[in-house]
Scaffold this motif. Structure first.
Motif, PDB file in Angstrom:
ATOM      1  N   ARG B   9       0.832  -1.200   0.000  1.00 41.18           N
ATOM      2  CA  ARG B   9       0.000   0.000   0.000  1.00 41.18           C
ATOM      3  C   ARG B   9       0.872   1.258   0.000  1.00 41.18           C
ATOM      4  O   ARG B   9       0.637   2.210  -0.736  1.00 41.18           O
ATOM      5  CB  ARG B   9      -0.887  -0.019   1.248  1.00 41.18           C
ATOM      6  N   ARG B  10       1.912   1.222   0.811  1.00 44.75           N
ATOM      7  CA  ARG B  10       2.804   2.382   0.886  1.00 44.75           C
ATOM      8  C   ARG B  10       3.490   2.628  -0.458  1.00 44.75           C
ATOM      9  O   ARG B  10       3.534   3.748  -0.949  1.00 44.75           O
ATOM     10  CB  ARG B  10       3.858   2.161   1.969  1.00 44.75           C
ATOM     11  N   GLU B  11       4.016   1.547  -1.047  1.00 42.54           N
ATOM     12  CA  GLU B  11       4.699   1.679  -2.331  1.00 42.54           C
ATOM     13  C   GLU B  11       3.735   2.195  -3.403  1.00 42.54           C
ATOM     14  O   GLU B  11       4.091   3.031  -4.224  1.00 42.54           O
ATOM     15  CB  GLU B  11       5.273   0.326  -2.785  1.00 42.54           C
ATOM     16  N   TYR B  12       2.520   1.662  -3.366  1.00 48.15           N
ATOM     17  CA  TYR B  12       1.516   2.039  -4.359  1.00 48.15           C
ATOM     18  C   TYR B  12       1.171   3.529  -4.229  1.00 48.15           C
ATOM     19  O   TYR B  12       1.248   4.282  -5.203  1.00 48.15           O
ATOM     20  CB  TYR B  12       0.257   1.189  -4.166  1.00 48.15           C
ATOM     21  N   LEU B  13       0.846   3.944  -3.002  1.00 49.19           N
ATOM     22  CA  LEU B  13       0.439   5.338  -2.793  1.00 49.19           C
ATOM     23  C   LEU B  13       1.571   6.303  -3.121  1.00 49.19           C
ATOM     24  O   LEU B  13       1.351   7.340  -3.737  1.00 49.19           O
ATOM     25  CB  LEU B  13      -0.027   5.544  -1.345  1.00 49.19           C
ATOM     26  N   GLU B  14       2.782   5.930  -2.725  1.00 46.18           N
ATOM     27  CA  GLU B  14       3.897   6.840  -2.987  1.00 46.18           C
ATOM     28  C   GLU B  14       4.043   7.094  -4.485  1.00 46.18           C
ATOM     29  O   GLU B  14       4.302   8.214  -4.908  1.00 46.18           O
ATOM     30  CB  GLU B  14       5.198   6.270  -2.431  1.00 46.18           C
ATOM     31  N   ARG B  15       3.821   6.036  -5.277  1.00 47.23           N
ATOM     32  CA  ARG B  15       3.968   6.199  -6.721  1.00 47.23           C
ATOM     33  C   ARG B  15       2.787   6.923  -7.349  1.00 47.23           C
ATOM     34  O   ARG B  15       2.957   7.850  -8.120  1.00 47.23           O
ATOM     35  CB  ARG B  15       4.160   4.832  -7.372  1.00 47.23           C
ATOM     36  N   VAL B  16       1.597   6.475  -6.974  1.00 43.30           N
ATOM     37  CA  VAL B  16       0.398   7.028  -7.608  1.00 43.30           C
ATOM     38  C   VAL B  16       0.230   8.510  -7.255  1.00 43.30           C
ATOM     39  O   VAL B  16      -0.270   9.294  -8.064  1.00 43.30           O
ATOM     40  CB  VAL B  16      -0.836   6.197  -7.189  1.00 43.30           C
ATOM     41  N   GLN B  17       0.676   8.890  -6.064  1.00 37.99           N
ATOM     42  CA  GLN B  17       0.497  10.285  -5.656  1.00 37.99           C
ATOM     43  C   GLN B  17       1.618  11.196  -6.157  1.00 37.99           C
ATOM     44  O   GLN B  17       1.577  12.404  -5.938  1.00 37.99           O
ATOM     45  CB  GLN B  17       0.417  10.362  -4.124  1.00 37.99           C
ATOM     46  N   SER B  18       2.606  10.612  -6.802  1.00 39.32           N
ATOM     47  CA  SER B  18       3.727  11.463  -7.223  1.00 39.32           C
ATOM     48  C   SER B  18       3.364  12.255  -8.476  1.00 39.32           C
ATOM     49  O   SER B  18       2.500  11.850  -9.254  1.00 39.32           O
ATOM     50  CB  SER B  18       4.968  10.603  -7.486  1.00 39.32           C
ATOM     51  N   ARG B  19       4.051  13.366  -8.636  1.00 38.55           N
ATOM     52  CA  ARG B  19       3.784  14.228  -9.782  1.00 38.55           C
ATOM     53  C   ARG B  19       4.186  13.534 -11.083  1.00 38.55           C
ATOM     54  O   ARG B  19       3.538  13.664 -12.104  1.00 38.55           O
ATOM     55  CB  ARG B  19       4.573  15.533  -9.615  1.00 38.55           C
ATOM     56  N   ALA B  20       5.285  12.762 -11.004  1.00 42.57           N
ATOM     57  CA  ALA B  20       5.779  12.072 -12.201  1.00 42.57           C
ATOM     58  C   ALA B  20       4.723  11.107 -12.738  1.00 42.57           C
ATOM     59  O   ALA B  20       4.536  10.993 -13.944  1.00 42.57           O
ATOM     60  CB  ALA B  20       7.055  11.300 -11.863  1.00 42.57           C
ATOM     61  N   PHE B  21       4.031  10.440 -11.823  1.00 42.82           N
ATOM     62  CA  PHE B  21       2.996   9.491 -12.234  1.00 42.82           C
ATOM     63  C   PHE B  21       1.881  10.210 -12.983  1.00 42.82           C
ATOM     64  O   PHE B  21       1.454   9.796 -14.057  1.00 42.82           O
ATOM     65  CB  PHE B  21       2.434   8.789 -10.988  1.00 42.82           C
ATOM     66  N   LEU B  22       1.456  11.326 -12.409  1.00 42.23           N
ATOM     67  CA  LEU B  22       0.383  12.113 -13.021  1.00 42.23           C
ATOM     68  C   LEU B  22       0.798  12.580 -14.414  1.00 42.23           C
ATOM     69  O   LEU B  22       0.050  12.459 -15.389  1.00 42.23           O
ATOM     70  CB  LEU B  22       0.075  13.309 -12.120  1.00 42.23           C
ATOM     71  N   MET B  23       2.040  13.075 -14.502  1.00 44.96           N
ATOM     72  CA  MET B  23       2.543  13.579 -15.780  1.00 44.96           C
ATOM     73  C   MET B  23       2.566  12.473 -16.829  1.00 44.96           C
ATOM     74  O   MET B  23       2.078  12.646 -17.937  1.00 44.96           O
ATOM     75  CB  MET B  23       3.973  14.106 -15.597  1.00 44.96           C
ATOM     76  N   MET B  24       3.160  11.331 -16.435  1.00 47.51           N
ATOM     77  CA  MET B  24       3.262  10.216 -17.376  1.00 47.51           C
ATOM     78  C   MET B  24       1.875   9.735 -17.805  1.00 47.51           C
ATOM     79  O   MET B  24       1.644   9.455 -18.968  1.00 47.51           O
ATOM     80  CB  MET B  24       4.012   9.045 -16.724  1.00 47.51           C
ATOM     81  N   THR B  25       0.978   9.662 -16.836  1.00 43.52           N
ATOM     82  CA  THR B  25      -0.360   9.144 -17.127  1.00 43.52           C
ATOM     83  C   THR B  25      -1.074  10.025 -18.144  1.00 43.52           C
ATOM     84  O   THR B  25      -1.768   9.534 -19.025  1.00 43.52           O
ATOM     85  CB  THR B  25      -1.179   9.051 -15.825  1.00 43.52           C
TER      86      THR B  25
END
Lengths: 300, 416
Positions: B9-25
Motif C-alpha cells: 500500500r505504501r509503495e503504491y500510494l507513494e507512486r500514484v500520488q507522485s507528480r511524475a505518475f500524473l505527468m506520465m499518465t
C-alpha cells in the motif's frame, strides 16, 4: 528475569569473525550500555538479538525464551545507519511504522501525535521528510521506534546528530521509559552518556566481551589511583615522583599515582606546602577504562 | 500477510500520488494521440487536397484513368477531365498550374497506330514518389479498361473480370470452425511483447530503483527489524506492480476511447473489436502478462539488491529483458510449428513463457496441462526469484558501497 540473554554467540562473515563466543545478560528495567571501538562487533551482536541475522553458534534468548519472530512486536530497534522515506509525510511515515509494529492506524496516529508534541516537532508533522533537518529526522526515527510501546528498546548511537538540548531531551525520555519498567540497550561511543545513564555495560573488542557487569562492579575492578586536589599556596608537592599524568589548572590538579605509590604520604606532604580544600582518590572514568582495555586499537 | 499489504500500500500510494505518475499518465496518451492525429492529418493533407487534371485526346482513356485514380484514393478530389484536349489546351493548363489553381495535370496523348499513350505529368513540385506510383498504377489500369472498352467489352463485365480475390482464413478449434486472422494473432503477440517489455523496463526497473533507494537511505535496516525480507520484497513487487497496472489501465482506457471515437474517421479499425481479441485470449493475455511482469520484476528486485547505485541498474536492464526477444526472433517459426518440441520446451521455460506460450495459443491452442504447467513453473520461478532477491537484499545491504561479485552472492544465499 533477564530480558536479553546471549549465550556464547558467534558470527562470521566470509573469513572474518565478527562476534566470538559473546555472552551477556540484560535485566528487566535496566539501562545497558554496549560499548566498543568501531568494528568491534556491536552492531553484529544487536542484529542477532533482533533476528536480522542468526548466530552461527550459541543461543539468543529474549524475555526468558528462545528467540521467535513474534517477539519483535515487543522490541524496537533504532539502527545506527537509519533512514526515512524521503518523499513521505512525517505523520504518514510514523503511522506506517506503527502499523508495521502491529498497531492499528488510528492508534498509531494518536500516539504519533502525542510523541510529536512531546518531542516538540508538531509543526513538522505534515512536512515531507526531505524538508527536515538531520536532527529533526533523528527525532522522528526515535519516535518511530517507540510508538508501539516496546518492552525492549535497542538503540544504536541514538544521540548522533542531535544538539545538546535534544540530547538531554532524549536522555530524559529514556530515563522515563526505564522508570516505567522498560529495558533499554544502547550502543554508543559517548562514554559520559553511558556513565550517566547505564546500570550495566558490556565492552566488546574484536568480537569478544572483554568487560561486563554493573557499572559499580566494572569500576571497582580498577584501582582508585587517580587523584583530584584543590589547594591554595605552594604547588611544589606536585613534583613528587609518585605523580604521573599530571593535568593542572589554577588551584586544581588531577593526576595518577604510580603503581604502589602511597596516597596518604602524598597528602601529608601536600598539607605541609599548601592549604588543601579537597584531596580525593577518584575511581577511573569509563573513558579511561575503555582506553586502558581496548588500548591503542580504539579509533572511537 | 498484513505486513506485505502494508508495504504494498505504501509503495503504491507513494507512486500514484507522485507528480511524475500524473505527468506520465496524462502525457503518454497525449503523445500517442498527437502522433496518431498528426499522421492522420498529414495523410489527409497529402492526398486529399490536390487539384489534378487529366487531359487526353482520347476521352474514353481520360475518363477511365480519372475513375481509377478516384478509386485508388477515396478521399482525393475527383480529377478534372479535359477531353478531347487539343495542343492549345496545354498552354492554358500550364498557366493554371503557375497560377496555383491547379496542382498538376497528366497529359495523355494517344498517337495513331499505337495502343499506348505518351504520358506526362506536369506540376510545380518535382512530384513525390507515392503519388507518382499511385498515378502509374491508375494509368495502367485505366489503359487496360480503355482497351477492353475499345474491344467492345461492357463496363460491368470489366468490373467483374478485374475484381480482386480475398482469402478467408478459418481455424479449426475443438471441432469448430472459427474465423481467424493470422495478422491479428501476430498483433496479439506483438502487443503482449511490447506490454511486457515496456512495463518491465519501466516498472521492473522501478522496483530495482526503489530497492536501491532503500539501501542508500538505510531505511531497510529499520524495516528489517520488524519485517521479513521476503515480505518486504513481495510487498514492493505488489505495490509497484499495482501502480504500473493502474497506469496501464488508464492508458488502455484512454487509447480505446480514442480508437472507438475515431473508428469512424479511420477506416479499417472498428474499435478494439477490430483487432479480434476474443475473451479467452484476453484472459490468457492478462494472466501471462501478470506472470511475466512479476517474474521480471522479481529479477529486477534481485538486481537492485545486489548493486549499490541507480546507474548500475541501467547496465542490467537490457540483459534482464533479453529472453523476451527470443520469442520475437522466432515468431514465424513458433506460429508455423506450434507443437514442435523446441517450441514446447521454450514455452515452458519461464523467462520465455509469456510470449512463446501466447504465440503458440494464437496459432493453435496447446493442451491444458501444458498451459497449467507453464503457469505453475512461472509461479515457482517468481517465488524463487523473490526468495533469492530477499536473501541478497538482506545480506547484500548490510555491506554497501560496492557491487557484490557472483561468488559473494552465492555465498550470501547460503547464509542464514
Amino acid at each position: 528475569m533477564p530480558v536479553v540473554d546471549l549465550d556464547r554467540i558467534s558470527k562470521s562473515y566470509s573469513s572474518k569473525a565478527a562476534v566470538r563466543e559473546l555472552s551477556l545478560r540484560i535485566e528487566k528495567g535496566t539501562m545497558f550500555g554496549l560499548l566498543g571501538p568501531n568494528g568491534a562487533g556491536k552492531t553484529s551482536t544487536i542484529r542477532m538479538m533482533v533476528g536480522m541475522t542468526l548466530p552461527d553458534s550459541g543461543t539468543v534468548r529474549l524475555f526468558d525464551e528462545p528467540f521467535r519472530r513474534d517477539m519483535l512486536a515487543r522490541i524496537s530497534y533504532l539502527p545506527e545507519e537509519r533512514g526515512l522515506y524521503k518523499r513521505m509525510k512525517v505523520i504518514d511515515q510514523l503511522i506506517f511504522m506503527g502499523q508495521l509494529h502491529g498497531l492499528e492506524a488510528s492508534t498509531a496516529k494518536a500516539r504519533a501525535r502525542q510523541w510529536c508534541e512531546r518531542m516538540e516537532i508538531t509543526e513538522s508533522m505534515e512536512k515531507k521528510t526531505q524538508e527536515l533537518s538531520k536532527g529533526m529526522q533523528q527525532k522522528i526515527q526515535f519516535i518511530a521506534t517507540l510508538l508501539h510501546d516496546p518492552e525492549l528498546i535497542i538503540m544504536d548511537e541514538p544521540s548522533s546528530g542531535l544538539d545538546p538540548v535534544n540530547v538531554s531531551l532524549l536522555e530524559q525520555t529514556l530515563l522515563e521509559l526505564k522508570g516505567k519498567g522498560r529495558t533499554i540497550l544502547f550502543s554508543t561511543h559517548r562514554m559520559e552518556q553511558v556513565e550517566k545513564l547505564c546500570d550495566a555495560i558490556c565492552l566488546v573488542d574484536q568480537g569478544r566481551a572483554v568487560l561486563e557487569g554493573t557499572m559499580r562492579a566494572v569500576k571497582s575492578r580498577y584501582p582508585r589511583d587517580r587523584v583530584v586536589v584543590e589547594y591554595e599556596g605552594d604547588a611544589s608537592f606536585l613534583t613528587d615522583p609518585s605523580i604521573t599524568e599530571l593535568r593542572e589548572s589554577p588551584g586544581r590538579a588531577e593526576f595518577k599515582l604510580r603503581n604502589g605509590a602511597n596516597g596518604q604520604a602524598l597528602l601529608e606532604s601536600a598539607t605541609r606546602h599548601a592549604r588543601i580544600f579537597k584531596f580525593e582518590l577518584v575511581e577511573p572514568s569509563l573513558e579511561e577504562i575503555f582506553i586502558r582495555t581496548v588500548g591503542g586499537r580504539a579509533d572511537a | 500477510m498484513r505486513e506485505v499489504l502494508l508495504i504494498a500500500r505504501r509503495e503504491y500510494l507513494e507512486r500514484v500520488q507522485s507528480r511524475a505518475f500524473l505527468m506520465m499518465t496524462i502525457l503518454f496518451p497525449l503523445f500517442i494521440g498527437l502522433m496518431v492525429g498528426g499522421s492522420f492529418l498529414a495523410g489527409k493533407l497529402s492526398s486529399g487536397g490536390k487539384n489534378i487534371a487529366i487531359a487526353s485526346n482520347d476521352p474514353v482513356l481520360a475518363r477511365e484513368v480519372a475513375a481509377e485514380m478516384q478509386d485508388a484514393s477515396s478521399r482525393a478530389k475527383p480529377p478534372e477531365v479535359i477531353a478531347p484536349a487539343a495542343d492549345a489546351a496545354r498552354a492554358t493548363l500550364n498557366q493554371r498550374v503557375e497560377d496555383k489553381t491547379l496542382d498538376g495535370y497528366l497529359w495523355l496523348e494517344k498517337k495513331p497506330g499505337s495502343s499506348m499513350p505518351d504520358a506526362t505529368f506536369v506540376s510545380r513540385s518535382s512530384g513525390d514518389v507515392f503519388s507518382l506510383g499511385g498515378m502509374e498504377s491508375a494509368l495502367n489500369h485505366g489503359i487496360e479498361r480503355e482497351q477492353l472498352i475499345h474491344h467492345g467489352v461492357s463496363r460491368a463485365e470489366i468490373d467483374a473480370m478485374t475484381h480482386q480475390a480475398d482469402i478467408q482464413t478459418v481455424q479449426l478449434r475443438q471441432g469448430q470452425l472459427v474465423p481467424s486472422n493470422s495478422l491479428k494473432s501476430f498483433f496479439g503477440a506483438y502487443a503482449m511483447m511490447f506490454l511486457i517489455y515496456f512495463t518491465v523496463v519501466f516498472y521492473g526497473m522501478n522496483v530495482a530503483r526503489s530497492v536501491v533507494e532503500e539501501k542508500t537511505s538505510r531505511i531497510f535496516e529499520v524495516l528489517l527489524s520488524t519485517v521479513r525480507p521476503q515480505s518486504l520484497m513481495a510487498g514492493k513487487l505488489l505495490g509497484v506492480g499495482a501502480a504500473g497496472l493502474t497506469q496501464m489501465a488508464i492508458w488502455l482506457l484512454l487509447i480505446s476511447a480514442i480508437v472507438v471515437t475515431s473508428a469512424g474517421a479511420l477506416p479499417g479499425t472498428a474499435g478494439l473489436g477490430g483487432f479480434g481479441i476474443h475473451p479467452q485470449q484476453l484472459f490468457f493475455l492478462v494472466t501471462y502478462f501478470l506472470l511475466g511482469f512479476f517474474f521480471y520484476s522479481a529479477i529486477a528486485a534481485a538486481v537492485g539488491a545486489s548493486v549499490s547505485s541507480e546507474q548500475e541498474i541501467q547496465q542490467f536492464s537490457m540483459v534482464i529483458v533479453a529472453p523476451l526477444t527470443v520469442g520475437m526472433v522466432l515468431i514465424t517459426y513458433i506460429t508455423s510449428n506450434p507443437t514442435a518440441l523446441p517450441v514446447v520446451l521454450l514455452s515452458l521455460f519461464p523467462p520465455c513463457t509469456p510470449i512463446v506460450m501466447f504465440l503458440r495459443m494464437s496459432s493453435q491452442m496447446p493442451p491444458a496441462w501444458e498451459i497449467a504447467l507453464s503457469m505453475l513453473l512461472m509461479l515457482l520461478f517468481i517465488w524463487g526469484a523473490i526468495w533469492i532477491a530477499s536473501r541478497i537484499y538482506r545480506i547484500g545491504i548490510l555491506m554497501y558501497g560496492k557491487r557484490a561479485t557472483l561468488p559473494e552472492m552465492l555465498r550470501w544465499l547460503r547464509y542464514s
